[in-house]
Write a protein that holds these residues in place. Sequence first.
Motif, PDB file in Angstrom:
ATOM      1  N   LEU A 182       0.844  -1.202   0.000  1.00 38.49           N
ATOM      2  CA  LEU A 182       0.000   0.000   0.000  1.00 38.49           C
ATOM      3  C   LEU A 182       0.876   1.247   0.000  1.00 38.49           C
ATOM      4  O   LEU A 182       1.698   1.447   0.895  1.00 38.49           O
ATOM      5  CB  LEU A 182      -0.923  -0.007   1.221  1.00 38.49           C
ATOM      6  N   LYS A 183       0.716   2.091  -1.007  1.00 37.94           N
ATOM      7  CA  LYS A 183       1.431   3.364  -1.077  1.00 37.94           C
ATOM      8  C   LYS A 183       0.501   4.463  -0.588  1.00 37.94           C
ATOM      9  O   LYS A 183      -0.655   4.516  -0.979  1.00 37.94           O
ATOM     10  CB  LYS A 183       1.884   3.649  -2.510  1.00 37.94           C
ATOM     11  N   LEU A 184       1.021   5.322   0.239  1.00 41.62           N
ATOM     12  CA  LEU A 184       0.208   6.387   0.832  1.00 41.62           C
ATOM     13  C   LEU A 184       0.483   7.728   0.144  1.00 41.62           C
ATOM     14  O   LEU A 184       0.677   8.751   0.797  1.00 41.62           O
ATOM     15  CB  LEU A 184       0.492   6.475   2.332  1.00 41.62           C
ATOM     16  N   LEU A 218      10.249  29.995   8.160  1.00 38.73           N
ATOM     17  CA  LEU A 218       9.190  28.981   8.243  1.00 38.73           C
ATOM     18  C   LEU A 218       9.268  28.001   7.077  1.00 38.73           C
ATOM     19  O   LEU A 218       9.280  28.399   5.927  1.00 38.73           O
ATOM     20  CB  LEU A 218       7.811  29.651   8.237  1.00 38.73           C
ATOM     21  N   LYS A 219       9.313  26.721   7.403  1.00 37.49           N
ATOM     22  CA  LYS A 219       9.274  25.669   6.380  1.00 37.49           C
ATOM     23  C   LYS A 219       8.859  24.369   7.057  1.00 37.49           C
ATOM     24  O   LYS A 219       8.790  24.291   8.282  1.00 37.49           O
ATOM     25  CB  LYS A 219      10.613  25.531   5.677  1.00 37.49           C
ATOM     26  N   TYR A 220       8.590  23.366   6.258  1.00 39.05           N
ATOM     27  CA  TYR A 220       8.250  22.066   6.836  1.00 39.05           C
ATOM     28  C   TYR A 220       9.268  21.037   6.395  1.00 39.05           C
ATOM     29  O   TYR A 220       9.882  21.151   5.346  1.00 39.05           O
ATOM     30  CB  TYR A 220       6.825  21.638   6.457  1.00 39.05           C
ATOM     31  N   SER A 221       9.451  20.040   7.248  1.00 45.12           N
ATOM     32  CA  SER A 221      10.411  18.985   6.938  1.00 45.12           C
ATOM     33  C   SER A 221       9.751  17.962   6.022  1.00 45.12           C
ATOM     34  O   SER A 221       8.528  17.901   5.906  1.00 45.12           O
ATOM     35  CB  SER A 221      10.878  18.300   8.220  1.00 45.12           C
ATOM     36  N   ASP A 222      10.568  17.170   5.392  1.00 51.33           N
ATOM     37  CA  ASP A 222      10.034  16.105   4.560  1.00 51.33           C
ATOM     38  C   ASP A 222       9.254  15.120   5.425  1.00 51.33           C
ATOM     39  O   ASP A 222       9.516  14.975   6.613  1.00 51.33           O
ATOM     40  CB  ASP A 222      11.167  15.357   3.845  1.00 51.33           C
ATOM     41  N   ILE A 223       8.326  14.444   4.783  1.00 53.99           N
ATOM     42  CA  ILE A 223       7.544  13.447   5.502  1.00 53.99           C
ATOM     43  C   ILE A 223       8.465  12.292   5.853  1.00 53.99           C
ATOM     44  O   ILE A 223       9.154  11.754   5.003  1.00 53.99           O
ATOM     45  CB  ILE A 223       6.375  12.944   4.637  1.00 53.99           C
ATOM     46  N   THR A 224       8.504  11.958   7.117  1.00 48.77           N
ATOM     47  CA  THR A 224       9.322  10.833   7.544  1.00 48.77           C
ATOM     48  C   THR A 224       8.439   9.610   7.684  1.00 48.77           C
ATOM     49  O   THR A 224       7.309   9.696   8.159  1.00 48.77           O
ATOM     50  CB  THR A 224      10.008  11.130   8.893  1.00 48.77           C
ATOM     51  N   ASN A 225       8.940   8.493   7.270  1.00 49.65           N
ATOM     52  CA  ASN A 225       8.188   7.252   7.357  1.00 49.65           C
ATOM     53  C   ASN A 225       8.986   6.283   8.215  1.00 49.65           C
ATOM     54  O   ASN A 225       9.826   5.542   7.725  1.00 49.65           O
ATOM     55  CB  ASN A 225       7.948   6.674   5.962  1.00 49.65           C
ATOM     56  N   GLU A 226       8.753   6.339   9.510  1.00 45.75           N
ATOM     57  CA  GLU A 226       9.437   5.462  10.453  1.00 45.75           C
ATOM     58  C   GLU A 226       8.412   4.499  11.025  1.00 45.75           C
ATOM     59  O   GLU A 226       7.451   4.913  11.646  1.00 45.75           O
ATOM     60  CB  GLU A 226      10.078   6.274  11.572  1.00 45.75           C
ATOM     61  N   ASP A 227       8.628   3.226  10.805  1.00 47.67           N
ATOM     62  CA  ASP A 227       7.714   2.183  11.297  1.00 47.67           C
ATOM     63  C   ASP A 227       6.296   2.403  10.811  1.00 47.67           C
ATOM     64  O   ASP A 227       5.329   2.169  11.543  1.00 47.67           O
ATOM     65  CB  ASP A 227       7.738   2.125  12.834  1.00 47.67           C
ATOM     66  N   LYS A 247       0.244  11.448   1.846  1.00 47.44           N
ATOM     67  CA  LYS A 247       1.429  12.319   1.883  1.00 47.44           C
ATOM     68  C   LYS A 247       1.126  13.684   1.271  1.00 47.44           C
ATOM     69  O   LYS A 247       1.512  14.722   1.812  1.00 47.44           O
ATOM     70  CB  LYS A 247       2.587  11.665   1.139  1.00 47.44           C
ATOM     71  N   MET A 248       0.422  13.680   0.142  1.00 45.88           N
ATOM     72  CA  MET A 248       0.068  14.958  -0.502  1.00 45.88           C
ATOM     73  C   MET A 248      -0.853  15.777   0.391  1.00 45.88           C
ATOM     74  O   MET A 248      -0.713  17.003   0.476  1.00 45.88           O
ATOM     75  CB  MET A 248      -0.592  14.701  -1.855  1.00 45.88           C
ATOM     76  N   ALA A 249      -1.795  15.116   1.084  1.00 41.10           N
ATOM     77  CA  ALA A 249      -2.708  15.835   1.986  1.00 41.10           C
ATOM     78  C   ALA A 249      -1.941  16.452   3.152  1.00 41.10           C
ATOM     79  O   ALA A 249      -2.203  17.600   3.548  1.00 41.10           O
ATOM     80  CB  ALA A 249      -3.785  14.892   2.500  1.00 41.10           C
ATOM     81  N   LEU A 250      -0.970  15.727   3.703  1.00 38.96           N
ATOM     82  CA  LEU A 250      -0.162  16.268   4.800  1.00 38.96           C
ATOM     83  C   LEU A 250       0.707  17.432   4.336  1.00 38.96           C
ATOM     84  O   LEU A 250       0.831  18.435   5.039  1.00 38.96           O
ATOM     85  CB  LEU A 250       0.721  15.172   5.399  1.00 38.96           C
ATOM     86  N   GLU A 251       1.295  17.305   3.156  1.00 41.40           N
ATOM     87  CA  GLU A 251       2.103  18.407   2.612  1.00 41.40           C
ATOM     88  C   GLU A 251       1.248  19.645   2.363  1.00 41.40           C
ATOM     89  O   GLU A 251       1.667  20.771   2.652  1.00 41.40           O
ATOM     90  CB  GLU A 251       2.783  17.975   1.313  1.00 41.40           C
ATOM     91  N   LYS A 252       0.056  19.429   1.833  1.00 42.93           N
ATOM     92  CA  LYS A 252      -0.852  20.558   1.578  1.00 42.93           C
ATOM     93  C   LYS A 252      -1.239  21.240   2.883  1.00 42.93           C
ATOM     94  O   LYS A 252      -1.296  22.471   2.969  1.00 42.93           O
ATOM     95  CB  LYS A 252      -2.094  20.054   0.841  1.00 42.93           C
ATOM     96  N   ALA A 253      -1.486  20.443   3.931  1.00 47.58           N
ATOM     97  CA  ALA A 253      -1.830  21.008   5.239  1.00 47.58           C
ATOM     98  C   ALA A 253      -0.659  21.814   5.800  1.00 47.58           C
ATOM     99  O   ALA A 253      -0.848  22.918   6.329  1.00 47.58           O
ATOM    100  CB  ALA A 253      -2.220  19.893   6.207  1.00 47.58           C
ATOM    101  N   GLU A 264      -8.988  11.051   5.815  1.00 48.42           N
ATOM    102  CA  GLU A 264      -9.873   9.901   5.569  1.00 48.42           C
ATOM    103  C   GLU A 264     -10.119   9.726   4.074  1.00 48.42           C
ATOM    104  O   GLU A 264     -10.044   8.611   3.540  1.00 48.42           O
ATOM    105  CB  GLU A 264     -11.195  10.112   6.313  1.00 48.42           C
ATOM    106  N   LYS A 265     -10.385  10.834   3.378  1.00 46.30           N
ATOM    107  CA  LYS A 265     -10.607  10.775   1.928  1.00 46.30           C
ATOM    108  C   LYS A 265      -9.330  10.352   1.206  1.00 46.30           C
ATOM    109  O   LYS A 265      -9.365   9.552   0.274  1.00 46.30           O
ATOM    110  CB  LYS A 265     -11.066  12.144   1.403  1.00 46.30           C
ATOM    111  N   ALA A 266      -8.192  10.881   1.637  1.00 46.18           N
ATOM    112  CA  ALA A 266      -6.921  10.544   0.997  1.00 46.18           C
ATOM    113  C   ALA A 266      -6.580   9.072   1.204  1.00 46.18           C
ATOM    114  O   ALA A 266      -6.130   8.390   0.269  1.00 46.18           O
ATOM    115  CB  ALA A 266      -5.806  11.426   1.548  1.00 46.18           C
TER     116      ALA A 266
END
Length: 196
Positions: free
Chosen positions: A2-4, A54-63, A8-14, A178-180
């Motif tokens: 399963l690829k999310l 102000l910036k955001y870090s890359d999405i980390t995928n740990e466990d 990931k796009m929804a979190l980046e947009k937020a 939920e939609k994503a």
Amino acid sequence: MLKLDNVKMALEKAAKEIIRQAKINLSATQNIMQNDGKMRRKRIDASGNLSRSLKYSDITNEDGNLSIDILMDFYGPFIDQGVDGTRNKTPNKTPFSFKNEGVGVGMQYSIFEWMRAKRFRIRDLNTGRFKKGKVTSKSYENLAYVIARSIKRKGINQTYFITTPFNLTTSQLPVILEKALSADIEAYLLSLNKVK
């Protein structure tokens, strides 16, 4: 597997939306309640440095966990949450406070740089005219000390420049995620059907 991608796009947009709203709050001139109980109209970020940081870090995928961190200069949380002074307290509880009125060299230098950015000018007490000379003179250093001591006494007022957009965006996030997630699951199930 399963690829999310949609999650990931929804979190980046937020994260981008939180930063966008925080930058608007920092650059806008607004009425802010001071710790001494007075309302003053001012712009939060005089130099623009906090807004640029102000910036955001890359999405980390740990466990299998996804997360995004909002990053900013070290003093951002103090501007957002406020700091209790030695004589005045913030209207709402804050985790930060000045313990004494002593002014360190670092704080005095920061105020000096702020004065330079604001192009402060000092008047001569005898003539009432602005003094001539460079901003490096001793009178500017003394004024920076007095301003820094005043800040330690009064504290730093709460602005919630990032807390407000963060709370607003995260309150809407469960429905968006939920939609994503359902779109990601649907894409995964379609890919399984194609394999068969």
